[in-house]
Motif scaffolding. Sequence first.
Motif, PDB file in Angstrom:
ATOM      1  N   LYS A  83       0.836  -1.202   0.000  1.00 35.45           N
ATOM      2  CA  LYS A  83       0.000   0.000   0.000  1.00 35.45           C
ATOM      3  C   LYS A  83       0.868   1.248   0.000  1.00 35.45           C
ATOM      4  O   LYS A  83       0.507   2.264  -0.576  1.00 35.45           O
ATOM      5  CB  LYS A  83      -0.930   0.011   1.214  1.00 35.45           C
ATOM      6  CG  LYS A  83      -2.083  -0.963   1.055  1.00 35.45           C
ATOM      7  CD  LYS A  83      -3.081  -0.804   2.146  1.00 35.45           C
ATOM      8  CE  LYS A  83      -4.087   0.226   1.702  1.00 35.45           C
ATOM      9  NZ  LYS A  83      -5.289   0.275   2.524  1.00 35.45           N
ATOM     10  N   THR A  84       2.032   1.173   0.653  1.00 39.84           N
ATOM     11  CA  THR A  84       2.936   2.323   0.685  1.00 39.84           C
ATOM     12  C   THR A  84       3.481   2.647  -0.697  1.00 39.84           C
ATOM     13  O   THR A  84       3.879   3.775  -0.954  1.00 39.84           O
ATOM     14  CB  THR A  84       4.120   2.067   1.647  1.00 39.84           C
ATOM     15  OG1 THR A  84       4.788   0.879   1.247  1.00 39.84           O
ATOM     16  CG2 THR A  84       3.645   1.935   3.066  1.00 39.84           C
ATOM     17  N   ASP A  85       3.471   1.665  -1.587  1.00 46.67           N
ATOM     18  CA  ASP A  85       3.947   1.866  -2.960  1.00 46.67           C
ATOM     19  C   ASP A  85       2.791   2.077  -3.936  1.00 46.67           C
ATOM     20  O   ASP A  85       2.971   1.973  -5.146  1.00 46.67           O
ATOM     21  CB  ASP A  85       4.783   0.664  -3.416  1.00 46.67           C
ATOM     22  CG  ASP A  85       6.028   0.479  -2.575  1.00 46.67           C
ATOM     23  OD1 ASP A  85       6.539   1.482  -2.030  1.00 46.67           O
ATOM     24  OD2 ASP A  85       6.498  -0.671  -2.452  1.00 46.67           O
ATOM     25  N   GLY A  86       1.595   2.332  -3.407  1.00 44.47           N
ATOM     26  CA  GLY A  86       0.435   2.595  -4.262  1.00 44.47           C
ATOM     27  C   GLY A  86      -0.446   1.394  -4.531  1.00 44.47           C
ATOM     28  O   GLY A  86      -1.349   1.462  -5.355  1.00 44.47           O
ATOM     29  N   GLY A  87      -0.214   0.281  -3.844  1.00 43.74           N
ATOM     30  CA  GLY A  87      -1.038  -0.910  -4.028  1.00 43.74           C
ATOM     31  C   GLY A  87      -2.446  -0.696  -3.502  1.00 43.74           C
ATOM     32  O   GLY A  87      -2.657   0.034  -2.544  1.00 43.74           O
ATOM     33  N   LYS A  88      -3.398  -1.327  -4.131  1.00 39.43           N
ATOM     34  CA  LYS A  88      -4.808  -1.192  -3.749  1.00 39.43           C
ATOM     35  C   LYS A  88      -5.291  -2.462  -3.052  1.00 39.43           C
ATOM     36  O   LYS A  88      -4.673  -3.515  -3.135  1.00 39.43           O
ATOM     37  CB  LYS A  88      -5.677  -0.956  -5.000  1.00 39.43           C
ATOM     38  CG  LYS A  88      -5.260   0.211  -5.843  1.00 39.43           C
ATOM     39  CD  LYS A  88      -5.809   1.481  -5.293  1.00 39.43           C
ATOM     40  CE  LYS A  88      -5.477   2.614  -6.257  1.00 39.43           C
ATOM     41  NZ  LYS A  88      -5.296   3.852  -5.637  1.00 39.43           N
ATOM     42  N   ASN A  89      -6.433  -2.343  -2.399  1.00 37.10           N
ATOM     43  CA  ASN A  89      -7.049  -3.467  -1.712  1.00 37.10           C
ATOM     44  C   ASN A  89      -7.999  -4.184  -2.676  1.00 37.10           C
ATOM     45  O   ASN A  89      -9.194  -4.275  -2.439  1.00 37.10           O
ATOM     46  CB  ASN A  89      -7.794  -2.953  -0.479  1.00 37.10           C
ATOM     47  CG  ASN A  89      -8.283  -4.076   0.383  1.00 37.10           C
ATOM     48  OD1 ASN A  89      -7.898  -5.225   0.209  1.00 37.10           O
ATOM     49  ND2 ASN A  89      -9.162  -3.773   1.310  1.00 37.10           N
ATOM     50  N   ILE A  90      -7.441  -4.684  -3.783  1.00 34.83           N
ATOM     51  CA  ILE A  90      -8.234  -5.394  -4.779  1.00 34.83           C
ATOM     52  C   ILE A  90      -7.668  -6.806  -4.947  1.00 34.83           C
ATOM     53  O   ILE A  90      -6.521  -7.067  -4.601  1.00 34.83           O
ATOM     54  CB  ILE A  90      -8.255  -4.644  -6.138  1.00 34.83           C
ATOM     55  CG1 ILE A  90      -6.832  -4.371  -6.632  1.00 34.83           C
ATOM     56  CG2 ILE A  90      -9.034  -3.348  -6.033  1.00 34.83           C
ATOM     57  CD1 ILE A  90      -6.759  -3.725  -7.998  1.00 34.83           C
ATOM     58  N   VAL A  91      -8.482  -7.683  -5.473  1.00 38.77           N
ATOM     59  CA  VAL A  91      -8.117  -9.099  -5.574  1.00 38.77           C
ATOM     60  C   VAL A  91      -6.836  -9.312  -6.369  1.00 38.77           C
ATOM     61  O   VAL A  91      -6.026 -10.163  -6.011  1.00 38.77           O
ATOM     62  CB  VAL A  91      -9.284  -9.909  -6.192  1.00 38.77           C
ATOM     63  CG1 VAL A  91      -8.897 -11.357  -6.382  1.00 38.77           C
ATOM     64  CG2 VAL A  91     -10.508  -9.819  -5.320  1.00 38.77           C
ATOM     65  N   THR A  92      -6.624  -8.535  -7.411  1.00 45.18           N
ATOM     66  CA  THR A  92      -5.430  -8.731  -8.237  1.00 45.18           C
ATOM     67  C   THR A  92      -4.148  -8.307  -7.517  1.00 45.18           C
ATOM     68  O   THR A  92      -3.059  -8.638  -7.966  1.00 45.18           O
ATOM     69  CB  THR A  92      -5.546  -7.944  -9.557  1.00 45.18           C
ATOM     70  OG1 THR A  92      -5.807  -6.571  -9.253  1.00 45.18           O
ATOM     71  CG2 THR A  92      -6.656  -8.513 -10.426  1.00 45.18           C
TER      72      THR A  92
END
Length: 124
Positions: A83-92
């Motif tokens: 998340k700190t690198d822009g990751g989202k809370n999505i399945v992929t």
Amino acid sequence: MVKLVNASDTPIRRHIKIKAEAHPFNPAWEEYFENRLGLQMKESLRGKNKLLFLWYAQEGKCPNCNERITKDTGWNVHYTRRKTDGGKNIVTNLSLLHPNCHRQIHNREKKVAAGSGDTGFMEA
């Protein structure tokens, strides 16, 4: 048929407070928030469906050790892109790992970050 619903029929679910010093975009707290996400997913139907989708997408195997993930072995939810690198809370962007494999991955990431020589201070 009509049924009278009693307040005692409703199960009590307690909210677990977030630790005061925790911040979702601080890499030091990433594992804490991943564990919270896993617990939240187990509590809701939508979350259980996400877990099941991930398990089927990975063919029931841990991507780290390639062993089967079962109820007995347990699992942890892991962000593929933090998340700190822009990751989202999505399945992929999620994967299921054994608890031990999850710790190994985070320890590896901590060693890489510590070995980068970045102290966090700006040079003059």
